[in-house]
Design a protein around this motif. Structure first.
Motif, PDB file in Angstrom:
ATOM      1  N   UNK A 173      22.091  44.474  35.343  1.00 42.79           N
ATOM      2  CA  UNK A 173      23.130  44.086  34.254  1.00 42.79           C
ATOM      3  C   UNK A 173      24.772  44.085  34.531  1.00 42.79           C
ATOM      4  N   UNK A 174      25.379  43.049  34.364  1.00 39.74           N
ATOM      5  CA  UNK A 174      26.642  42.772  34.658  1.00 39.74           C
ATOM      6  C   UNK A 174      27.519  42.941  33.385  1.00 39.74           C
ATOM      7  N   UNK A 175      28.457  43.721  33.522  1.00 38.24           N
ATOM      8  CA  UNK A 175      29.686  44.168  32.357  1.00 38.24           C
ATOM      9  C   UNK A 175      30.841  44.372  32.944  1.00 38.24           C
ATOM     10  N   UNK A 176      31.481  43.037  33.138  1.00 38.22           N
ATOM     11  CA  UNK A 176      32.933  43.111  33.872  1.00 38.22           C
ATOM     12  C   UNK A 176      33.904  43.508  32.943  1.00 38.22           C
ATOM     13  N   UNK A 177      34.750  44.399  33.489  1.00 41.26           N
ATOM     14  CA  UNK A 177      35.850  44.822  32.591  1.00 41.26           C
ATOM     15  C   UNK A 177      37.258  44.152  33.007  1.00 41.26           C
ATOM     16  N   UNK A 178      37.200  43.428  34.176  1.00 44.62           N
ATOM     17  CA  UNK A 178      38.362  42.666  34.479  1.00 44.62           C
ATOM     18  C   UNK A 178      37.791  41.385  35.063  1.00 44.62           C
ATOM     19  N   UNK A 179      38.704  40.275  35.036  1.00 45.37           N
ATOM     20  CA  UNK A 179      38.536  39.017  35.549  1.00 45.37           C
ATOM     21  C   UNK A 179      38.423  39.106  37.173  1.00 45.37           C
TER      22      UNK A 179
END
Length: 183
Positions: A173-179
Protein backbone atom coordinates in the motif's frame (compact mmCIF):
# COMPACT_ATOMS: atom_id res chain seq x y z
CA UNK A 1 7.45 -30.19 -2.78
CA UNK A 2 10.43 -32.29 -1.71
CA UNK A 3 13.75 -31.55 -3.35
CA UNK A 4 15.59 -34.50 -4.87
CA UNK A 5 19.07 -35.10 -3.49
CA UNK A 6 21.78 -34.22 -5.97
CA UNK A 7 23.89 -37.29 -6.62
CA UNK A 8 27.23 -37.66 -8.28
CA UNK A 9 29.02 -40.64 -9.77
CA UNK A 10 32.70 -40.92 -8.87
CA UNK A 11 34.64 -43.73 -10.57
CA UNK A 12 31.53 -45.93 -10.67
CA UNK A 13 30.23 -45.09 -7.18
CA UNK A 14 26.93 -43.18 -7.02
CA UNK A 15 26.55 -41.11 -3.87
CA UNK A 16 24.83 -37.91 -2.68
CA UNK A 17 27.14 -34.90 -3.07
CA UNK A 18 25.91 -33.40 0.22
CA UNK A 19 24.20 -34.77 3.32
CA UNK A 20 22.09 -32.15 5.12
CA UNK A 21 20.65 -32.10 8.62
CA UNK A 22 17.60 -29.87 9.02
CA UNK A 23 15.40 -29.15 12.00
CA UNK A 24 18.02 -30.34 14.49
CA UNK A 25 17.98 -29.58 18.21
CA UNK A 26 20.79 -29.07 20.70
CA UNK A 27 21.69 -32.14 22.73
CA UNK A 28 19.89 -34.52 20.39
CA UNK A 29 21.73 -37.00 18.23
CA UNK A 30 20.57 -37.29 14.63
CA UNK A 31 21.53 -40.07 12.23
CA UNK A 32 21.47 -39.91 8.43
CA UNK A 33 22.51 -42.68 6.10
CA UNK A 34 24.91 -42.05 3.26
CA UNK A 35 24.16 -44.57 0.51
CA UNK A 36 27.01 -45.64 -1.77
CA UNK A 37 25.97 -47.62 -4.86
CA UNK A 38 28.19 -49.38 -7.37
CA UNK A 39 26.89 -48.39 -10.82
CA UNK A 40 29.91 -49.89 -12.58
CA UNK A 41 30.07 -53.38 -14.11
CA UNK A 42 33.08 -54.38 -11.99
CA UNK A 43 33.44 -54.92 -8.25
CA UNK A 44 34.55 -51.69 -6.56
CA UNK A 45 36.88 -51.41 -3.57
CA UNK A 46 37.20 -48.24 -1.55
CA UNK A 47 38.08 -46.93 1.89
CA UNK A 48 37.13 -43.77 3.77
CA UNK A 49 38.32 -41.33 6.40
CA UNK A 50 35.95 -40.31 9.19
CA UNK A 51 34.82 -36.67 9.42
CA UNK A 52 37.46 -34.49 11.07
CA UNK A 53 35.25 -32.70 13.63
CA UNK A 54 33.74 -34.24 16.75
CA UNK A 55 30.23 -33.16 15.71
CA UNK A 56 29.96 -35.72 12.90
CA UNK A 57 31.01 -39.35 13.30
CA UNK A 58 30.49 -42.74 11.70
CA UNK A 59 31.51 -46.35 12.20
CA UNK A 60 35.22 -47.13 12.37
CA UNK A 61 36.66 -47.05 8.83
CA UNK A 62 36.79 -50.48 7.19
CA UNK A 63 37.51 -51.37 3.57
CA UNK A 64 34.33 -51.42 1.47
CA UNK A 65 33.76 -53.89 -1.37
CA UNK A 66 30.72 -53.33 -3.58
CA UNK A 67 29.66 -55.81 -6.28
CA UNK A 68 27.92 -54.41 -9.39
CA UNK A 69 24.52 -52.93 -8.48
CA UNK A 70 25.15 -53.36 -4.75
CA UNK A 71 24.63 -50.54 -2.22
CA UNK A 72 26.00 -49.80 1.23
CA UNK A 73 24.36 -47.54 3.79
CA UNK A 74 26.90 -45.75 5.98
CA UNK A 75 25.36 -44.16 9.12
CA UNK A 76 26.59 -40.62 9.86
CA UNK A 77 25.81 -39.29 13.34
CA UNK A 78 25.46 -35.56 14.02
CA UNK A 79 25.75 -34.30 17.63
CA UNK A 80 25.37 -30.51 17.92
CA UNK A 81 26.71 -28.80 21.04
CA UNK A 82 25.83 -25.18 20.24
CA UNK A 83 23.43 -23.26 18.00
CA UNK A 84 25.51 -22.57 14.90
CA UNK A 85 26.06 -23.90 11.40
CA UNK A 86 28.23 -27.02 11.09
CA UNK A 87 30.18 -28.28 8.08
CA UNK A 88 32.51 -31.21 7.57
CA UNK A 89 33.15 -33.91 4.98
CA UNK A 90 33.80 -37.60 4.65
CA UNK A 91 36.53 -38.55 2.20
CA UNK A 92 36.49 -41.76 0.12
CA UNK A 93 39.59 -43.26 -1.52
CA UNK A 94 39.83 -45.53 -4.54
CA UNK A 95 42.82 -46.58 -6.64
CA UNK A 96 41.70 -43.99 -9.25
CA UNK A 97 41.56 -41.08 -6.76
CA UNK A 98 39.57 -39.49 -3.96
CA UNK A 99 36.14 -37.90 -3.64
CA UNK A 100 34.32 -36.41 -0.68
CA UNK A 101 30.77 -35.86 0.50
CA UNK A 102 29.98 -32.59 2.30
CA UNK A 103 28.16 -32.83 5.64
CA UNK A 104 26.00 -29.75 6.42
CA UNK A 105 23.92 -28.91 9.46
CA UNK A 106 22.55 -25.41 9.20
CA UNK A 107 20.28 -23.40 11.42
CA UNK A 108 16.88 -22.66 9.88
CA UNK A 109 16.84 -19.43 7.93
CA UNK A 110 13.98 -17.49 6.47
CA UNK A 111 15.23 -15.79 3.33
CA UNK A 112 12.70 -13.89 1.26
CA UNK A 113 13.10 -13.24 -2.43
CA UNK A 114 11.37 -10.09 -3.65
CA UNK A 115 10.82 -9.07 -7.27
CA UNK A 116 13.39 -6.61 -8.62
CA UNK A 117 10.66 -4.01 -9.15
CA UNK A 118 7.00 -3.53 -8.22
CA UNK A 119 4.85 -1.29 -10.41
CA UNK A 120 2.50 0.93 -8.41
CA UNK A 121 -0.37 2.80 -10.00
CA UNK A 122 -0.33 6.62 -9.96
CA UNK A 123 -1.57 7.99 -6.65
CA UNK A 124 -2.50 11.45 -5.39
CA UNK A 125 -1.01 12.88 -2.19
CA UNK A 126 -2.83 11.70 1.00
CA UNK A 127 -4.65 8.96 -0.94
CA UNK A 128 -3.79 5.28 -1.04
CA UNK A 129 -3.11 2.84 -3.81
CA UNK A 130 -2.20 -0.81 -3.54
CA UNK A 131 -0.77 -3.64 -5.59
CA UNK A 132 -0.08 -7.33 -5.07
CA UNK A 133 3.36 -8.87 -5.69
CA UNK A 134 4.92 -12.29 -5.06
CA UNK A 135 7.40 -13.00 -2.27
CA UNK A 136 9.13 -16.39 -2.15
CA UNK A 137 10.90 -18.12 0.74
CA UNK A 138 14.25 -19.34 -0.60
CA UNK A 139 15.58 -20.18 2.88
CA UNK A 140 17.30 -23.41 3.81
CA UNK A 141 14.84 -25.15 6.09
CA UNK A 142 11.26 -26.26 6.50
CA UNK A 143 9.94 -22.75 6.83
CA UNK A 144 9.47 -20.15 9.46
CA UNK A 145 8.47 -16.64 10.10
CA UNK A 146 10.18 -13.32 10.02
CA UNK A 147 9.88 -9.64 9.34
CA UNK A 148 11.22 -8.15 6.16
CA UNK A 149 13.37 -5.05 6.71
CA UNK A 150 11.61 -2.89 4.15
CA UNK A 151 10.08 0.00 6.02
CA UNK A 152 10.04 3.47 4.56
CA UNK A 153 7.83 6.53 4.50
CA UNK A 154 5.93 5.13 1.54
CA UNK A 155 5.36 1.49 2.46
CA UNK A 156 5.63 -1.10 5.22
CA UNK A 157 6.13 -4.86 4.75
CA UNK A 158 4.77 -6.79 7.72
CA UNK A 159 5.71 -10.14 9.27
CA UNK A 160 4.91 -13.32 7.38
CA UNK A 161 4.87 -17.12 7.71
CA UNK A 162 5.98 -19.26 4.79
CA UNK A 163 7.38 -22.67 3.92
CA UNK A 164 10.54 -23.21 1.84
CA UNK A 165 9.94 -22.57 -1.87
CA UNK A 166 6.43 -21.33 -1.09
CA UNK A 167 5.29 -18.11 -2.73
CA UNK A 168 3.02 -15.60 -1.05
CA UNK A 169 1.10 -12.73 -2.54
CA UNK A 170 1.88 -9.58 -0.56
CA UNK A 171 -0.09 -6.38 -0.58
CA UNK A 172 1.88 -3.16 -0.97
CA UNK A 173 0.00 0.00 0.00
CA UNK A 174 1.28 3.42 -0.95
CA UNK A 175 0.27 6.53 1.02
CA UNK A 176 2.30 9.44 -0.32
CA UNK A 177 2.65 12.40 2.02
CA UNK A 178 4.44 14.59 -0.52
CA UNK A 179 4.55 14.91 -4.29
CA UNK A 180 7.30 12.66 -5.68
CA UNK A 181 8.19 10.58 -8.69
CA UNK A 182 9.64 7.25 -7.59
CA UNK A 183 11.52 5.17 -10.12
Amino acid sequence: MKKKKKKGVFWGIEVAETLRWRGWELGKEMIKHLVLKNVHEKTQKLSYRCPSTRFFCTVFPQPITLSPGMSLSLPIVFRPTEKRDYEDSICFKKAEGEFSVTLHAMLPRLRLSFPAAVQLPICAVHNTTETLFPVRNVGNDLGGSGVADAQADLFDVQACNTEVEESLRCLLMELPKTVAIII
